[in-house]
Design a protein around this motif. Sequence first.
Motif, PDB file in Angstrom:
ATOM      1  N   PRO A   1     -10.241   4.639   2.462  1.00 55.96           N
ATOM      2  CA  PRO A   1     -11.353   5.444   3.225  1.00 55.96           C
ATOM      3  C   PRO A   1     -12.415   4.769   2.287  1.00 55.96           C
ATOM      4  N   GLY A   2     -13.612   4.821   3.371  1.00 53.72           N
ATOM      5  CA  GLY A   2     -15.147   4.333   2.745  1.00 53.72           C
ATOM      6  C   GLY A   2     -15.219   2.451   2.497  1.00 53.72           C
ATOM      7  N   GLY A   3     -14.465   1.883   3.057  1.00 53.33           N
ATOM      8  CA  GLY A   3     -14.651  -0.182   2.739  1.00 53.33           C
ATOM      9  C   GLY A   3     -13.620  -0.232   1.935  1.00 53.33           C
ATOM     10  N   GLN A   4     -13.440   0.870   0.764  1.00 55.74           N
ATOM     11  CA  GLN A   4     -12.674   0.080   0.376  1.00 55.74           C
ATOM     12  C   GLN A   4     -11.272  -0.483  -0.267  1.00 55.74           C
ATOM     13  N   ALA A   5     -11.390  -1.798  -0.581  1.00 60.67           N
ATOM     14  CA  ALA A   5      -9.254  -2.396  -0.550  1.00 60.67           C
ATOM     15  C   ALA A   5      -8.629  -1.625  -0.294  1.00 60.67           C
ATOM     16  N   PRO A   6      -7.711  -1.997   0.616  1.00 59.97           N
ATOM     17  CA  PRO A   6      -5.807  -1.357   0.424  1.00 59.97           C
ATOM     18  C   PRO A   6      -5.358  -1.544  -0.350  1.00 59.97           C
ATOM     19  N   ARG A   7      -4.787  -0.305  -1.305  1.00 60.23           N
ATOM     20  CA  ARG A   7      -3.607  -0.816  -1.993  1.00 60.23           C
ATOM     21  C   ARG A   7      -2.681  -0.979  -1.737  1.00 60.23           C
ATOM     22  N   VAL A   8      -2.263  -1.747  -2.725  1.00 59.13           N
ATOM     23  CA  VAL A   8      -0.536  -2.436  -2.546  1.00 59.13           C
ATOM     24  C   VAL A   8       0.102  -1.073  -3.062  1.00 59.13           C
ATOM     25  N   ARG A   9       1.227  -0.967  -1.871  1.00 57.83           N
ATOM     26  CA  ARG A   9       1.856   0.539  -2.611  1.00 57.83           C
ATOM     27  C   ARG A   9       3.261  -0.327  -3.179  1.00 57.83           C
ATOM     28  N   GLY A  10       3.986  -1.340  -2.330  1.00 63.21           N
ATOM     29  CA  GLY A  10       5.099  -2.199  -3.706  1.00 63.21           C
ATOM     30  C   GLY A  10       5.598  -2.993  -2.021  1.00 63.21           C
ATOM     31  N   LEU A  11       6.885  -3.821  -2.776  1.00 68.42           N
ATOM     32  CA  LEU A  11       6.949  -5.314  -2.446  1.00 68.42           C
ATOM     33  C   LEU A  11       8.189  -4.993  -1.025  1.00 68.42           C
TER      34      LEU A  11
ATOM     35  N   VAL B   1      -5.143  10.650   4.672  1.00 65.44           N
ATOM     36  CA  VAL B   1      -3.357   9.790   3.761  1.00 65.44           C
ATOM     37  C   VAL B   1      -4.325   9.409   2.584  1.00 65.44           C
ATOM     38  N   ALA B   2      -5.114   8.551   3.532  1.00 62.01           N
ATOM     39  CA  ALA B   2      -6.115   7.174   2.225  1.00 62.01           C
ATOM     40  C   ALA B   2      -5.946   8.415   1.336  1.00 62.01           C
ATOM     41  N   ARG B   3      -7.582   9.264   1.915  1.00 62.73           N
ATOM     42  CA  ARG B   3      -7.646  10.297   0.766  1.00 62.73           C
ATOM     43  C   ARG B   3      -7.639  11.195  -0.215  1.00 62.73           C
ATOM     44  N   MET B   4      -5.836  11.126   0.352  1.00 63.43           N
ATOM     45  CA  MET B   4      -4.859  12.415  -0.666  1.00 63.43           C
ATOM     46  C   MET B   4      -4.426  11.348  -1.232  1.00 63.43           C
ATOM     47  N   GLU B   5      -4.170  10.292  -1.209  1.00 62.66           N
ATOM     48  CA  GLU B   5      -3.825   9.393  -2.488  1.00 62.66           C
ATOM     49  C   GLU B   5      -4.434   9.416  -3.608  1.00 62.66           C
ATOM     50  N   GLU B   6      -5.775   9.133  -3.891  1.00 64.78           N
ATOM     51  CA  GLU B   6      -6.688   9.851  -4.184  1.00 64.78           C
ATOM     52  C   GLU B   6      -6.976  10.777  -5.257  1.00 64.78           C
TER      53      GLU B   6
END
Length: 439
Positions: free
Chosen positions: A36-46, A168-173
């Motif tokens: 959220p909030g325009g943050q860059a997406p987080r890389v979860r894995g490959l 979900v994006a908020r939860m992961e923070e």
Amino acid sequence: MSGSSVFISRIRGLPVVDTDGDQIGKLRDVVVGFRPGGQAPRVRGLVVELFARQRIFVPMLRVHSVDAVQVVISGVVNTRRFSRRDAETLVVDDLVDRPVRRRGHPEPQVVYDVSMREVRNREWELAEVAVRERSGGRFRRRSHVTIVDWRDVVVGGQQHGQETEQLVARMEEMKAADIARELHDLSPARRADVVRALSDEVLADALGELPEDEQVELISSLETERAADVLEEMDADDAADLIGELAPDLAERLLGEMETEDAEDVRRLLRYEESTAGGLMTPEPVIVATGATVSEALALVRAEDLTPALASMVYVCRSPYETPTGPFVGGVHFQRLLREPPSTLVSALVDSDLEPLQPGSTLAEVSRYFATYNLVCAPVVDPDNHLLGAVTVDDVLDHMLPADWRGDQMDGMTPVDDEAAPAGPAGGRAIDGQKDRLG
């Protein structure tokens, strides 16, 4: 790599190797989660394609290094077929060729490539986007490619499931206990959507913070393969507690679906009564050989996935070094390691006054032991002096508090007074005889 970025197109197809240099497969895509909030997406894995053409998921915590020649990963890799969660996005499959709006630029553009960078140790996020103009719905053959910061573009086509993605994006923070509270407060249908979208690691952490009955309900609602993946991400002692509450047939199906090594750890713990040292312990303490130095021991306790309690003591053993180990030599306090020269042998620093716990030690005996020795982590050995695991103070407290304390916490209630609270759970696993059936 920290601070620099690498474009996905340049590493796609690179060999993925383990720390011994043996090739496991090839890199095919990168999995990200929007925030959220325009943050860059987080890389979860490959997404890695094995030689058998099966694609698997490798979390970024397992990625040791990325360069122009290869990707090096470490640790145990789950070889189950990759299945994308609802809130996950694939860079190559979903973002490349996707329309975007570039801030302050009137022409429609599309994504040509995307880069990622390491912002902290083994924590990556998307960094830049290579875009080019479209004309009549198609690329201009010789259109200029411009590289801009991720925050300078707005990705189109994100309306479907956007509310769930944002939650979900908020939860992961959040911390695991706060995620558990959010899940507790959601309607059943909404919770199912969110659980489906959460990563296995985040869901596993949150699951351990839910009341026992909600843990059972949630894990029972998942498909067998997903439930096994989540259980593998949990600490073995927490997974054993949860599996011990399930119906025997479901428990056996989940254990059969789990990776062999993880399942064996859980089965071993299920042989002990829940409120004994054997039932409370984790089978993965910090173990070093008799010839290990202080610097080697400190490198092990720096591991990010270790809890502070588990990192507070290092255990010296003879081969083998997986539990149950060879003969147990003794424990060394983390604080003692900090006071000694790096080249000192850890075996010379063992606490000779520390008597280890026995697997049958009761909860009352364990709690008195912790109070007597002022510990937050303690060794458990069998009668033949083999290290079986370690008990941490958080697990002791968990079993000393009233059985419904997590439910009270979810509902914002104040815990009951100690005098009114039971001393601990009555008996062992919830299903009589299940330990024998699973052992």
